[in-house]
Design a protein around this motif. Structure first.
Motif, short mmCIF file in Angstrom:
data_model
loop_
_atom_site.label_atom_id
_atom_site.label_comp_id
_atom_site.label_asym_id
_atom_site.label_seq_id
_atom_site.Cartn_x
_atom_site.Cartn_y
_atom_site.Cartn_z
N LEU A 51 0.83 -1.20 0.00
CA LEU A 51 0.00 0.00 0.00
C LEU A 51 0.87 1.25 0.00
CD1 LEU A 51 -2.60 -0.98 2.76
CD2 LEU A 51 -2.98 -0.95 0.28
N PHE A 52 0.34 2.30 -0.61
CA PHE A 52 0.99 3.59 -0.52
C PHE A 52 0.56 4.26 0.78
CE2 PHE A 52 1.49 3.02 -5.07
CZ PHE A 52 2.75 3.54 -5.26
N MET A 53 1.48 4.97 1.41
CA MET A 53 1.17 5.68 2.63
C MET A 53 1.60 7.13 2.47
SD MET A 53 2.46 4.87 6.48
CE MET A 53 3.93 5.85 6.46
N GLU A 54 0.74 8.01 2.93
CA GLU A 54 1.05 9.44 2.89
C GLU A 54 1.41 9.87 4.30
OE1 GLU A 54 -1.20 13.70 2.05
OE2 GLU A 54 -2.29 11.82 1.77
N PHE A 55 2.41 10.74 4.39
CA PHE A 55 2.72 11.34 5.70
C PHE A 55 3.12 12.79 5.50
CE2 PHE A 55 6.69 9.43 4.31
CZ PHE A 55 7.67 10.35 4.66
N GLN A 56 3.00 13.55 6.58
CA GLN A 56 3.33 14.97 6.58
C GLN A 56 4.54 15.21 7.45
OE1 GLN A 56 -0.07 17.01 8.15
NE2 GLN A 56 -0.97 17.30 6.13
N ILE A 57 5.33 16.20 7.06
CA ILE A 57 6.47 16.63 7.86
C ILE A 57 6.13 18.02 8.40
CG2 ILE A 57 8.91 17.34 7.80
CD1 ILE A 57 8.56 14.34 7.57
N LYS A 58 6.18 18.17 9.71
CA LYS A 58 5.94 19.47 10.32
C LYS A 58 6.58 19.50 11.71
CE LYS A 58 1.38 18.17 12.05
NZ LYS A 58 -0.05 18.49 12.05
N GLN A 59 6.64 20.69 12.26
CA GLN A 59 7.22 20.90 13.59
C GLN A 59 6.38 20.18 14.64
OE1 GLN A 59 10.08 22.36 14.28
NE2 GLN A 59 9.91 22.40 16.48
N CYS A 60 7.02 19.49 15.57
CA CYS A 60 6.32 18.86 16.70
C CYS A 60 6.01 19.92 17.75
CB CYS A 60 7.18 17.78 17.35
SG CYS A 60 7.40 16.31 16.35
N ALA A 61 4.98 19.68 18.50
CA ALA A 61 4.60 20.54 19.61
C ALA A 61 4.68 19.73 20.90
CB ALA A 61 3.17 21.06 19.40
N GLU A 62 4.50 20.40 22.01
CA GLU A 62 4.59 19.74 23.31
C GLU A 62 3.59 18.58 23.43
OE1 GLU A 62 5.15 20.94 28.00
OE2 GLU A 62 4.53 22.47 26.56
N MET A 63 2.49 18.68 22.73
CA MET A 63 1.48 17.61 22.80
C MET A 63 1.98 16.29 22.22
SD MET A 63 -1.16 18.93 19.83
CE MET A 63 -2.14 17.47 19.70
N GLN A 64 3.06 16.31 21.44
CA GLN A 64 3.63 15.08 20.90
C GLN A 64 4.58 14.38 21.88
OE1 GLN A 64 3.33 17.68 18.19
NE2 GLN A 64 1.49 16.47 17.85
N LEU A 65 4.86 14.99 23.02
CA LEU A 65 5.84 14.41 23.93
C LEU A 65 5.51 12.97 24.36
CD1 LEU A 65 7.00 17.38 26.18
CD2 LEU A 65 8.20 16.28 24.27
N PRO A 66 4.25 12.61 24.64
CA PRO A 66 3.99 11.20 24.96
C PRO A 66 4.36 10.24 23.83
CG PRO A 66 2.17 12.56 25.72
CD PRO A 66 3.07 13.45 24.88
N GLU A 67 4.13 10.65 22.58
CA GLU A 67 4.50 9.79 21.44
C GLU A 67 6.01 9.74 21.27
OE1 GLU A 67 1.30 10.00 18.03
OE2 GLU A 67 1.63 12.02 18.86
N ILE A 68 6.69 10.87 21.45
CA ILE A 68 8.15 10.90 21.38
C ILE A 68 8.73 10.01 22.48
CG2 ILE A 68 10.19 12.36 21.70
CD1 ILE A 68 8.55 14.62 20.33
N LEU A 69 8.15 10.10 23.67
CA LEU A 69 8.58 9.27 24.80
C LEU A 69 8.45 7.79 24.46
CD1 LEU A 69 9.37 8.98 27.82
CD2 LEU A 69 6.93 9.15 28.35
#
Length: 194
Positions: free
Chosen positions: A19-37
């Motif tokens: 399958l083809f998958m699309e993704f976006q590149i953008k600046q992370c915000a503090e709300m992404q910290l749980p996913e980064i963790l």
């Protein structure tokens, strides 16, 4: 810090799912910290990408994020169509002495189930662009010498192996070698000694 313009869109083909998958590149915000963790802790527990023994906490990540904000360092994420973080890249201070001010150490992490799709390559290229925009001169990557995929990724993006430090880490019952890669940029146009 914001990426210039709107989020950049990329498409990759997943060989496993066909399958083809699309993704976006953008600046992370503090709300992404749980996913980064979650991405950090998976790497700590299951790889030698990080020379840590203990998983990180959200409080540690908040301090890490504050340091990124204070230093005006980018934290770039790859997001799927639902806004889920697939991977991230960043850089920070290389050494504390003032003459190192044009050199930064970068990192690229991709969620374990998203590796091998080209997301890391896009994140690395984006972090190189950011370093040029911010007038840095050298990007340094410290890679565990057994991580052939990451070393090849860096070599494909014109990074050069500047040396291997033998047995500088110990994890999973073995000594680890650290490979230092560097990319010399054309920036800054007018470096200063201040």
């Amino acid at each position: 810090m914001e990426l210039s313009g709107e989020a950049s869109r990329f498409f990759v083909y997943n060989i496993k799912s066909k399958l083809f998958m699309e993704f976006q590149i953008k600046q992370c915000a503090e709300m992404q910290l749980p996913e980064i963790l979650e991405i950090f802790n998976e790497a700590i527990l299951n790889s030698t990408a990080l020379y840590d023994y203990k998983t990180r906490t959200l409080e540690m990540m908040q301090a890490w994020y504050a340091d990124k904000q204070k230093g005006n360092y980018p934290l770039i994420g790859a997001f799927d169509h639902d806004g889920t973080l697939l991977g991230f890249s960043s850089y920070g201070q290389f050494r504390v002495r003032p003459a190192y001010k044009y050199t930064v150490e970068h990192s690229v992490y991709v969620r374990s189930d998203m590796r091998g799709l080209g997301i890391g390559k896009v994140l690395l290229r984006e972090i190189i662009k950011k370093a040029e925009e911010q007038d840095y001169h050298v990007l340094v990557g410290v890679i565990d010498a057994s991580n052939m995929v990451s070393m090849k990724l860096h070599e494909n993006e014109r990074f050069e192996l500047s040396g291997i430090m033998k047995q500088v880490g110990y994890k999973f019952g073995q000594w680890l070698d650290a490979a230092f890669y560097q990319l010399i940029l054309k920036t800054p146009e007018h470096p200063e000694e201040v």
